[in-house]
Motif scaffolding. Structure first.
Motif, PDB file in Angstrom:
ATOM      1  N   GLU A   1       2.874  -2.147  -7.284  1.00 54.81           N
ATOM      2  CA  GLU A   1       3.962  -3.121  -7.302  1.00 54.81           C
ATOM      3  C   GLU A   1       3.664  -4.323  -8.185  1.00 54.81           C
ATOM      4  OE1 GLU A   1       6.627  -5.130  -3.897  1.00 54.81           O
ATOM      5  OE2 GLU A   1       5.491  -3.350  -3.361  1.00 54.81           O
TER       6      GLU A   1
ATOM      7  N   LEU B   1      -5.646  -7.723  -7.500  1.00 55.64           N
ATOM      8  CA  LEU B   1      -4.618  -8.381  -6.679  1.00 55.64           C
ATOM      9  C   LEU B   1      -5.081  -9.722  -6.120  1.00 55.64           C
ATOM     10  CD1 LEU B   1      -3.009  -5.456  -4.643  1.00 55.64           C
ATOM     11  CD2 LEU B   1      -2.133  -6.620  -6.668  1.00 55.64           C
TER      12      LEU B   1
ATOM     13  N   LEU C   1       1.280  -5.711  -1.458  1.00 60.08           N
ATOM     14  CA  LEU C   1       0.478  -4.843  -0.597  1.00 60.08           C
ATOM     15  C   LEU C   1       1.304  -4.188   0.512  1.00 60.08           C
ATOM     16  CD1 LEU C   1      -2.647  -7.143  -0.380  1.00 60.08           C
ATOM     17  CD2 LEU C   1      -2.662  -4.807  -1.235  1.00 60.08           C
ATOM     18  N   SER C   2       2.627  -4.227   0.372  1.00 65.95           N
ATOM     19  CA  SER C   2       3.455  -3.759   1.486  1.00 65.95           C
ATOM     20  C   SER C   2       3.870  -2.301   1.393  1.00 65.95           C
ATOM     21  CB  SER C   2       4.722  -4.614   1.561  1.00 65.95           C
ATOM     22  OG  SER C   2       5.496  -4.417   0.404  1.00 65.95           O
ATOM     23  N   GLU C   3       3.640  -1.682   0.246  1.00 61.27           N
ATOM     24  CA  GLU C   3       4.210  -0.350   0.058  1.00 61.27           C
ATOM     25  C   GLU C   3       3.648   0.669   1.046  1.00 61.27           C
ATOM     26  OE1 GLU C   3       5.003   2.408  -3.750  1.00 61.27           O
ATOM     27  OE2 GLU C   3       4.619   0.281  -4.110  1.00 61.27           O
ATOM     28  N   ARG C   4       2.418   0.512   1.431  1.00 60.86           N
ATOM     29  CA  ARG C   4       1.790   1.435   2.379  1.00 60.86           C
ATOM     30  C   ARG C   4       1.707   0.843   3.783  1.00 60.86           C
ATOM     31  NH1 ARG C   4       2.002   6.643   0.753  1.00 60.86           N
ATOM     32  NH2 ARG C   4       1.454   6.810  -1.442  1.00 60.86           N
TER      33      ARG C   4
ATOM     34  N   ALA D   1      -1.211   5.254  -4.659  1.00 62.61           N
ATOM     35  CA  ALA D   1      -2.134   4.475  -3.839  1.00 62.61           C
ATOM     36  C   ALA D   1      -1.480   3.238  -3.238  1.00 62.61           C
ATOM     37  CB  ALA D   1      -3.342   4.063  -4.677  1.00 62.61           C
ATOM     38  N   GLY D   2      -0.214   3.004  -3.543  1.00 58.69           N
ATOM     39  CA  GLY D   2       0.455   1.809  -3.023  1.00 58.69           C
ATOM     40  C   GLY D   2      -0.010   0.545  -3.707  1.00 58.69           C
ATOM     41  N   LEU D   3      -0.490   0.661  -4.932  1.00 58.55           N
ATOM     42  CA  LEU D   3      -1.031  -0.510  -5.630  1.00 58.55           C
ATOM     43  C   LEU D   3      -0.283  -0.817  -6.929  1.00 58.55           C
ATOM     44  CD1 LEU D   3      -4.787   0.304  -5.061  1.00 58.55           C
ATOM     45  CD2 LEU D   3      -3.667  -1.804  -4.331  1.00 58.55           C
TER      46      LEU D   3
END
Lengths: 242, 242, 242, 242, 242, 242
Positions: free
Chosen positions: D134, D104, E132-135, D130-132
């Protein structure tokens, strides 16, 4: 330019209020033609009524002799706009979408304040289906039925302004949309109470329709809104809509 | 248990095919009652027709003397299920949603193969509105109109299997849903050709409806699907639907 | 039809309760075979335990002599269903997903009420991974551990009903799923308290499994759930699971 | 600082390669301790194996006498990291997440190139959980099994570079992550072939772990990763893991 | 290794605090070079100021004689990082993103506590744009302006800890990021008060930059961050930035 | 009504073309005032240039003696609109957003065709940040630089129409937006070639600005776009922008 402004319910007083609201926003040279559906419920507050209203609006517009340059569907969160787009060559503007599309230019997020809680899901779904929900902070209900909103303007302003203020304070809304055709005329007073821009769907739709006509743009016919294929219909349209 | 299986178009041959398909999937003791709408188009391939069909299905079911324990709306990607849920106390199952809800238990993602390209957006929207779109890999069109699919089964199998195979190879689908009421009966042959589970919406809906009835569960009435409020209607219902 | 209903923890009393719940929902002719894992924790309330339970369930089912027509994994929000699907040719149904998949037919959104707050993230992740989270209004914790829920039914009803009522009032839930295998038997009482449909995962899973078997459908083997490749294992399986 | 680098499969040669890769990236003063699980499959290419490997890694780390300052789970797209975080007070770093978290900072989007197509869904799910995910443009498979990748480095470079180039050209990837523990050592050559930064998960994880330890930060214990509650276990751990 | 740490405002005391914070986190052998922009506002609390600061940072770094191995943009939620990446061949690290990227390894979700409410949307947008906003559970404002935070550390700790505690209790945050360059040095005290890991953006960025340099990785130049094309500029750069 | 139409680059020929395009769309009584920034690049094709242009536009508008009723930022996918909204009390309309906001009323999804591939990510980000990306089918590049598009209209029509046709055929676009200020005047010819409505950002922005002014609506000042706080600036503004 002549714009049909079609009420979704069969209450003529609502049609008149919407028509007056639209006329007040129209540019010089724009003629507003208010229309009441030939059949359907006196107010629309749920899916059954909304589906019926959708069909009534479509048949009523189809039966209208014309000519007209654009059509506004003046119900908030109602079904049907896609069908009108298939049937017509002129632009079709839904007030739910016109209000949201306008609000996006005025603040980072907007909320809608509508009539009854049961209509909240319909509005949420319409905004989502239109691709306009991402900046919708919330849809809140004033608790007043459609016909009540029309009958008692002072109570309506109070109830709507209270929810609008909560939308700003709690949901992060920066703009408020009046989420009911029957709220025509409340925008200024709700704006004073809340300090944020208040968008009325009917007037927003008039300007949107005028803009599209002026730009020479209308509904794309290549896929979703292509004209219906020739087909046989059983017992339709009903006598009252012919 | 008696389940109304309502066709969305007015072609009686389609109603019969759907009814036979449903009866073949029904458990012992489940009676299938096929129903043709009292008005509307002979096939449904777009928004105008779909809105009209939605209202026709609702009025036809309302006018049905009953009793029945569940209702299946047997059109793929059509409007209206929410209205039926408001009107009825028994469970309502849409075949689009039953197929998708079944497919989720069979593979990580599914595709739908439907009739004409113009109906693809309707199916996509219905899946999205039902909260069932996240694992939808694609909705593909066979290019055959609804009535054509019914008329020539061999051509239908070819056209559907070709798109199903592409869905598996290119879109990552692991399951295929037959996206048209008129595809009743093609599942086995399409499955043989593609090597993946093929879900037929009508049979999936029968099992879903039976399950809900057997569990004693029906539509929640606390908000979105609360019964319509008492209200005056102008010129409605039409004579043919009374 | 024989359905294995596999508890995820090693408490036999929980296995019995789940088995009884499943048997009560089974159609005539469906045999329910309750199973306790050959190793693992007495209750599952977190990731370490859930991963271990997943493996224990897999090895226990693999070692089962059969035959069986479907397998239900009777733990809420637990890991492992994907592995079972790789190992087996018959349908595999997770109760978390069966409950959610059923709830989608009953209301616009649902909430889950589970045991401890620490299990909330596990349930959220499983619903997301299954493509069933879009209409999940919230996952709420009753605050009671799994074994407590089983021990004191009255306290369980109180704690669960309180959170269920909040889910309806604050989160917009229209349906509630009982989010713990140990809540078997509470559905009717929680439903009375809250006025919304209450879905029990075990019974929902039985109907889902019966439906899949009856439709002749099972897990797609083309990609994600293809059988494991032949491979050497070190020190595995352990003696107790052989 | 001592970092445990735990292989997920039981092939010692893979453990050695991973250990060497980690040691090459370690700062002066960082000791790398490579670890092979006490039980499990020789390679991990699917959910059953991945769940088993997760448990094997957890038990092996639990049984390790220590001390250590951080743990790296050196399998790509595997289950289990959340369980390790519950069990340990020191930071836990998964190489899938370390690679993505590093990528990222290097470009607007990244792709992962992994071994077999059947592991693609596992990696997609882990990135999502893991929210990674996107900014993940795609996960592509080289078609080579894990042990093949290790055996023939030249073929591995070819197969991986080809998919990496497609990820850049077709999917809009600006960075490529090597999606398999067995690809240790290929980064430089794949980078030369594709002209984009190539991230190796093991080395990225070493730097991430060193950073966390150096900042004095470790896993939050307030909710999801709180230590397991005291509990009785049946037949566990197995003899080989004690 | 030399790392430029660029303040986004023109307050030298803030530059000094940031520089000291960075130096405290740097590995032996890492030289920290604090830099104040050649023009711009004394603090950055909104879009106009943030855009101006972005340009000032870019011109100031461009005019810097070097050499340096990485650049840290030490403003929280500010514009500009993408431009720096186009201009430079060395890695560029934004502290907003470094904090979030670090937080993801410490808990399932994180919140940011920043200065004024008006900067919340900027931070939310930057996290979203960075994938990086999902979490991100929430971004909360302490209510203290940037320069106030620097002036009164005790008041700052109180205000930040209060919002951090609410983020944990109400928003489900498991980690807290200090969302303002002026909060350098508060992490330990806020962590004691809240019991969760607290991430300081400046120190996180130092470790991220060191890691990237150590791995030999820098910004991908194939698309989004390709060097600007040769072009004529009118009246630019201004005298003070040459 | 007087509307400032601000070019983002410093090429006076582009300003003139944009001004003419705007004037052609303006209603009787609307005065169009074209403006060239006082500093900055001759064309904007990337983040560095876009950030600089954003600041140049802001300072140029700030220094403009006025009066004016609305401001249009006539660059596609450029930074800065949020800053202008903070500085001004009158409505601010970005042509990227005006085009997308108009396209939503014309079809179910739209694509943008822009100049160089490197500007695609900027446009995608701006649409996402504006909440207008959900119905964006794709952003495609014609491959022609901004100044080239202006210089050779025939080549521009060819290159743009080719990508527009692909957007319709492959991406499902039903409407096309011309994604570059330098494409002013191509809409009619691209529309003829593709058979779908083609939206020009400048003319769409003029109608949007006129509508907002006519409705008496302007930017909400309660949060994101509140006026900048009073503050000291170092070396700013530069001499040329005073």
């Amino acid at each position: 330019m002549r714009i049909l402004v079609v009420n979704v319910n069969t209450s003529r007083s609502v049609t008149e209020a919407i028509g007056a609201q639209a006329a007040g926003a129209a540019a010089p040279g724009t003629g507003i033609v208010p229309l009441t559906p030939a059949f359907g419920p006196e107010s629309v507050e749920g899916n059954y009524e909304s589906y019926l209203a959708a069909v009534a609006v479509m048949e009523t517009v189809r039966a209208h002799p014309g000519p007209f340059d654009a059509v506004i569907q003046a119900g908030y969160g109602e079904h049907g706009r896609e069908g009108l787009q298939e049937l017509l060559d002129v632009p079709v503007v839904d007030i739910t979408e016109a209000a949201a599309g306008t609000a996006l230019f005025l603040g980072r997020s907007y909320s809608v304040v509508t009539s009854l809680d049961r209509t909240v899901p319909l509005i949420e779904e319409r905004l989502r289906a239109a691709g306009l929900s991402e900046r919708c902070a919330s849809v809140r209900a004033s608790g007043l039925p459609v016909l009540e909103l029309e009958r008692d303007a002072a109570a309506a302003v109070d109830a709507v302004a209270e929810q609008a203020a909560r939308a700003v304070a709690r949901d992060g809304a920066e703009v408020v949309c009046l989420g009911c055709g029957g709220m025509a005329g409340l925008a200024a007073r709700v704006g004073e109470r809340t300090g944020v821009p208040v968008v009325d769907g009917v007037t927003a739709a008039v300007k949107t329709a005028e803009s599209l006509v002026s730009l020479g743009l209308s509904t794309s016919k290549v896929r979703t809104y292509a004209p219906p294929r020739p087909k046989r219909f059983l017992n339709w349209p009903p006598p009252q809509a012919r």
